[in-house]
Design a protein around this motif. Sequence first.
Motif: not given
Length: 588
Positions: A97, A122-123, A155, A219
């Motif tokens: 993040s 994210t990720q 996304g 995300d």
Amino acid sequence: MCLTAFCCRPKRRSSPSNLKSSPNPIERTEALANPQPSGSSFHASGSQELEDSLPSGSEQQKVRMSLCSLSGQSSNIVSNHDFSNGLESWHSNCCQSYVASENSNFVNGVKPLSGSNYAVVTQRTENWQGLEQDITDKVTVGVKYIVTVFVSVHGDFHGATGVQATLRLENLDASVSYVFIERILASQDCWKKLEGSFLLTSNPRRVVFYLEGPNPGVDLLIDSVAIACEKVGMTGSLAGQSTNIVSNHDFSNGLESWHPNCCQAYVTSGNSNFLNGVKPLSGDNYAVVMRRSENWQGLEQDITDKVTVGLKYNVTVFIAVHGDFHGTTGVQATLRLEKDSSFSYVFIERILVSQDCWKKLEGSFSLTSKPRRVIFYLEGPDPGIDILIDSVTIVCEEVITYRVSSNDGDTSSNDEHIVHNPQFEDGLNNWSGRGCKITLCSSLCNGKILPVKGKFFVAATERSHNWNGIEQEITGRFVRKRTYEVTALVQIFGHTNNADVRLTLWVQSPNGREQYIGIAKTQASDKEWVQLQGKFLLNGVASKAILFIEGPNPGIDILVDSIVVRRPIKAGSSVPPITEVGITLHKQ
């Protein structure tokens, strides 16, 4: 023969944080010991057990009030709730993040809703991964807490995806349980409000609040998080209502002080009355403007007695639209200035809005003269489309460093020029483009446009924003508490006959605060040079000052023949002070 310069504002980018927390301890279930119906008021293990353990009657009420006061009845228990201190107090749950805090770092151009930044998670490789905060020491058994979160998603997907608020309870016996708070469907590039509540019946070893839900790879964007003992309206934090000059800004008193302009309007006041199920963003209701047959029809309020010449006012409006259309439609904030026998309009800002989705409109204005009436209103969508208005804020900046001046009687150094190369005799030296190109010209249109005072004039071209134009830094060339007169010769060039052109001074104080000072404004023509004239006086210290010309819509070129700043010539007692824009036409 043309010389061209180009200048853009530098962009700053902050590096994302790479904070990670330990993996989720168990594969969780959402079954509770005493399940309750899902909804916005879900209590951990129910509330009857607590009712039975508390004293009855008035004593029970006293205990509840005491518990509530212990937990902070009127304050948000979430630390760093708006991410103004980065990710302090927050932890990523097996993902990454960072906080978006600059225009270049905003996800897909999504702007913050309440402050100047937001968190991006994210990720994510699992649905349960998100952002969390330990609130163990801030919650009390038997107290009901209201949760309000503004979220969005981003996304490679279409439609909507779920976002959920959850509590993770780490118990004394080393077991872990989960409390569902609320879940909503969020769509891309649009802020949604998640509201729910929880109540603890026992004290676990650790209480962790977190947000989760979207599919892996999507995300999660988080604007602000509030957890309070009783519902705390978000309007104050969103819009600074303590200095708001708009009456009944959140429609809590119905349509009081507001008037529909040749259309109809009403205020929603309950779930059954919300338009197409759209919930309010900041309070308990919102205004609906309907039966619109023209683009300019909307909702307005008279702010004549609340605005002052020379001060800058910042406008913030939370709006949505509803109707039989697809895609987006424009909504605009405008001022109508009514003089004795004429009207003029000041454009504030325009944004694109999609259906059933709240958007934030932000803009500003400054008056150079006081008309008989000043009306603020919202307009823009095509006929038949309803405008939804959640709250409106107009706040005066704490601008005490300047005023549109009257004659101060100080007449020394009349030839003291503040602007260097005022008639472009040295080409483009000392001048630059404010977000656009500037070109030195001796003529345009086969000799139809010629300079008036010297051999050259400058064209500000490739303008993509209203504020684009020609500028010069004048830092250190003026004296505090001294009146200066600004005079410029301007013309426009493009697919329009007339457009507003403004003289503006940007000032930065030593503490970094920025101010925009509107010096003068007039309507320029594409057929003749127009003189733009005004005065300013600075009372405070300026660490940086830039004078620039702006105003027309993107795509319209601004032509500038000269810009001169100097001390005003002393006027006799019979000559009134200059307080408004003076206009003189110079025929070709």
